[in-house]
Design a protein around this motif. Structure first.
Motif, short mmCIF file in Angstrom:
data_model
loop_
_atom_site.label_atom_id
_atom_site.label_comp_id
_atom_site.label_asym_id
_atom_site.label_seq_id
_atom_site.Cartn_x
_atom_site.Cartn_y
_atom_site.Cartn_z
N ASN A 61 29.98 -26.32 7.12
CA ASN A 61 29.96 -26.94 5.80
C ASN A 61 30.83 -28.19 5.76
O ASN A 61 30.77 -28.96 4.81
CB ASN A 61 30.46 -25.98 4.71
CG ASN A 61 29.39 -25.00 4.22
OD1 ASN A 61 29.68 -24.13 3.43
ND2 ASN A 61 28.16 -25.14 4.69
N GLY B 152 30.60 -16.75 10.40
CA GLY B 152 29.43 -17.09 9.60
C GLY B 152 28.87 -18.48 9.83
O GLY B 152 27.78 -18.80 9.39
N TYR C 119 16.77 -21.97 5.91
CA TYR C 119 17.33 -22.56 4.68
C TYR C 119 16.25 -22.83 3.64
O TYR C 119 16.51 -23.50 2.62
CB TYR C 119 18.12 -23.83 5.03
CG TYR C 119 19.37 -23.49 5.80
CD1 TYR C 119 20.57 -23.27 5.15
CD2 TYR C 119 19.32 -23.30 7.18
CE1 TYR C 119 21.71 -22.91 5.84
CE2 TYR C 119 20.44 -22.93 7.90
CZ TYR C 119 21.64 -22.73 7.21
OH TYR C 119 22.76 -22.35 7.91
N TYR D 78 29.36 -20.20 -5.27
CA TYR D 78 29.72 -18.78 -5.15
C TYR D 78 30.37 -18.18 -6.39
O TYR D 78 31.46 -17.63 -6.31
CB TYR D 78 30.61 -18.58 -3.92
CG TYR D 78 29.91 -19.00 -2.63
CD1 TYR D 78 29.07 -18.12 -1.96
CD2 TYR D 78 30.05 -20.29 -2.11
CE1 TYR D 78 28.41 -18.50 -0.79
CE2 TYR D 78 29.39 -20.68 -0.96
CZ TYR D 78 28.58 -19.77 -0.30
OH TYR D 78 27.92 -20.15 0.84
N TYR E 40 16.67 -15.74 7.80
CA TYR E 40 18.09 -16.13 7.94
C TYR E 40 18.73 -15.33 9.07
O TYR E 40 19.34 -14.28 8.88
CB TYR E 40 18.84 -15.94 6.61
CG TYR E 40 20.20 -16.63 6.62
CD1 TYR E 40 20.29 -18.01 6.46
CD2 TYR E 40 21.37 -15.91 6.82
CE1 TYR E 40 21.52 -18.65 6.48
CE2 TYR E 40 22.60 -16.54 6.84
CZ TYR E 40 22.68 -17.91 6.67
OH TYR E 40 23.90 -18.53 6.70
N THR F 14 30.60 -21.09 8.74
CA THR F 14 31.05 -21.86 7.57
C THR F 14 31.75 -23.16 7.95
O THR F 14 31.76 -24.11 7.16
CB THR F 14 31.94 -20.96 6.67
OG1 THR F 14 31.15 -19.83 6.28
CG2 THR F 14 32.40 -21.68 5.42
N GLU G 241 24.74 -29.23 0.05
CA GLU G 241 25.37 -28.57 1.20
C GLU G 241 24.96 -29.25 2.49
O GLU G 241 23.81 -29.67 2.63
CB GLU G 241 24.94 -27.09 1.27
CG GLU G 241 25.57 -26.32 2.43
CD GLU G 241 25.26 -24.82 2.40
OE1 GLU G 241 24.08 -24.46 2.34
OE2 GLU G 241 26.21 -24.02 2.44
N PHE H 232 23.75 -15.00 -2.07
CA PHE H 232 24.07 -15.21 -0.65
C PHE H 232 23.94 -13.91 0.13
O PHE H 232 23.41 -13.90 1.25
CB PHE H 232 25.45 -15.85 -0.45
CG PHE H 232 25.76 -16.00 1.01
CD1 PHE H 232 25.04 -16.91 1.79
CD2 PHE H 232 26.71 -15.21 1.63
CE1 PHE H 232 25.27 -17.03 3.16
CE2 PHE H 232 26.94 -15.32 2.99
CZ PHE H 232 26.22 -16.23 3.75
N SER I 69 25.10 -28.00 6.56
CA SER I 69 25.41 -26.85 7.41
C SER I 69 25.17 -27.29 8.85
O SER I 69 24.06 -27.21 9.37
CB SER I 69 24.52 -25.66 7.02
OG SER I 69 24.94 -24.50 7.71
C1 AVJ Z 1 27.94 -19.30 4.31
C2 AVJ Z 1 28.09 -21.61 4.81
C3 AVJ Z 1 27.58 -20.07 6.53
O1 AVJ Z 1 25.54 -22.61 5.88
O2 AVJ Z 1 24.32 -20.97 6.58
C4 AVJ Z 1 23.06 -20.02 3.51
C5 AVJ Z 1 25.52 -20.83 3.46
N1 AVJ Z 1 23.44 -21.93 2.59
N2 AVJ Z 1 21.90 -20.53 3.09
C6 AVJ Z 1 25.18 -21.43 5.84
C7 AVJ Z 1 24.04 -20.92 3.21
C8 AVJ Z 1 22.13 -21.67 2.53
C9 AVJ Z 1 25.87 -20.47 4.86
N3 AVJ Z 1 27.36 -20.38 5.12
#
Ligand code: AVJ
Length: 323
Positions: free
Chosen positions: A168, A163, A208, A41, A58, A165, A284, A49, A286
């Motif tokens: 993560n 969101g 994603y 970020y 998304y 988050t 990442e 994002f 998620s």
């Molecule tokens: C911001 C962590 C909620 O995990 O969906 C979006 C980040 N990574 N596309 C998620 C994200 C790839 C998002 N978050």
């Protein structure tokens, strides 16, 4: 702009630089290379994002927004919050839905956005100050996993962590985070938690790995960050975006795959990292949840679930819990 409202800095640029160096050194020397998602970020990554949140594939952002529209007045009434704390507030876009409802309910006095990025926070606060002149703004620059004990006190706080988050974090990190948050809240204060739910694999993976390739650019952006901040020489285009669903851990994993063998130099760390052709580096996780699992996770950290809202397709959940 001179800025409006108070801004507490719990994470200086020097702290962030030291954390980046430690994360990159650890991540590039591990047997399975990895980088934490928070380094996506920078200004470009945040803009990418924002674009992701508007992609057709998304669904989380628009689903959560719809859930908020349906639930905010009930949340405001149930919490009676005088202070809204938002962890990882970013652009604070969904925040306005909550602020409007809390203002309608007549209890809200203060908004405390918390984010790792001081410029993003300053910008969000300036925009909010213009539209909510009656509201006291108290920004906190910090890491939601590290600085919870420094959140300002309030009479009746509601902490929003939206969101998805929390996904993560790995299970153990989630537990530590929720325990720490519970420890700084007074009994009767609230947590509003957004979580993506486990759904069919094609829909999850598409979210994603979008057709326009914006998520791929977002993923690769972390390599631009390392090139700039640590004088690294990643050939960014030589890495391809991978998004896969892990059905055992129930999380999406994003990776960067080296399309050929490469030696990368990270000059600021005096580090050399070799990538084999096809080698993947995790950037990442998620995690997705089940409604009952979210409630159990909250209860394990001594939060009492009050109510859960889900969309008709059960892709996302918003859970209100009380400390
Ligand atoms: C911001 C962590 C909620 O995990 O969906 C979006 C980040 N990574 N596309 C998620 C994200 C790839 C998002 N978050």
């Amino acid at each position: 702009s001179a800025g409006t409202g108070l801004l507490d800095i719990h994470l200086t640029e020097d702290d962030a630089a030291a954390a980046l160096r430690a994360d990159v050194r650890a991540g590039l020397t591990a047997p399975l290379k990895n980088l934490p998602p928070k380094w996506f970020y920078d200004a470009r990554g945040s803009a990418l994002f924002e674009r992701i949140t508007r992609l057709p594939e998304y669904y989380p952002t628009r689903t959560e927004r719809a859930l908020l529209i349906d639930s905010v007045d009930e949340i405001a009434a149930a919490t009676g919050a005088d202070t809204l704390v938002e962890l990882g507030s970013g652009s604070s876009e969904k925040t306005r839905l909550l602020l409007d409802a809390f203002v309608r309910a007549g209890t809200l006095r203060r908004y405390v956005p918390q984010d790792v990025s001081a410029p993003a926070l300053r910008q969000a606060m300036d925009a909010l100050a213009a539209d909510y002149p009656q509201l006291e703004l108290h920004g906190v620059v910090g890491d939601f996993t590290a600085h919870l004990d420094r959140l300002p006190l309030g009479q009746q706080r509601t902490v929003a962590f939206l969101g998805g988050t929390i996904g993560n974090l790995r299970p153990h990190e989630r537990r530590v985070f929720l325990d720490q948050l519970r420890a700084v809240l007074q009994p009767g204060e609230h947590l509003l938690l957004g979580t993506g739910l486990v759904i069919d694999e094609p829909t999850l993976v598409a979210a994603y790995d979008d057709a326009a390739g914006i998520t791929a650019e977002f993923n690769r952006n972390v390599l631009h960050v390392l090139n700039r901040e640590l004088c690294a020489d990643f050939v960014v285009d030589a890495f391809e975006h991978v998004a896969l669903w892990d059905p055992v851990d129930e999380w999406i994993e994003m990776r960067l795959r080296a399309t050929r063998a490469m030696t990368v130099h990270v000059r600021a760390l005096d580090l050399v990292a070799d990538f084999a052709a096809g080698e993947e580096m995790r950037t990442e996780i998620s995690a997705k949840f089940h409604v009952a699992g979210v409630r159990q996770m909250l209860q394990a950290s001594k939060f009492a679930p009050v109510r859960t809202w889900t969309d008709p397709l059960e892709r996302f959940a918003l859970t209100l819990a009380v400390a």
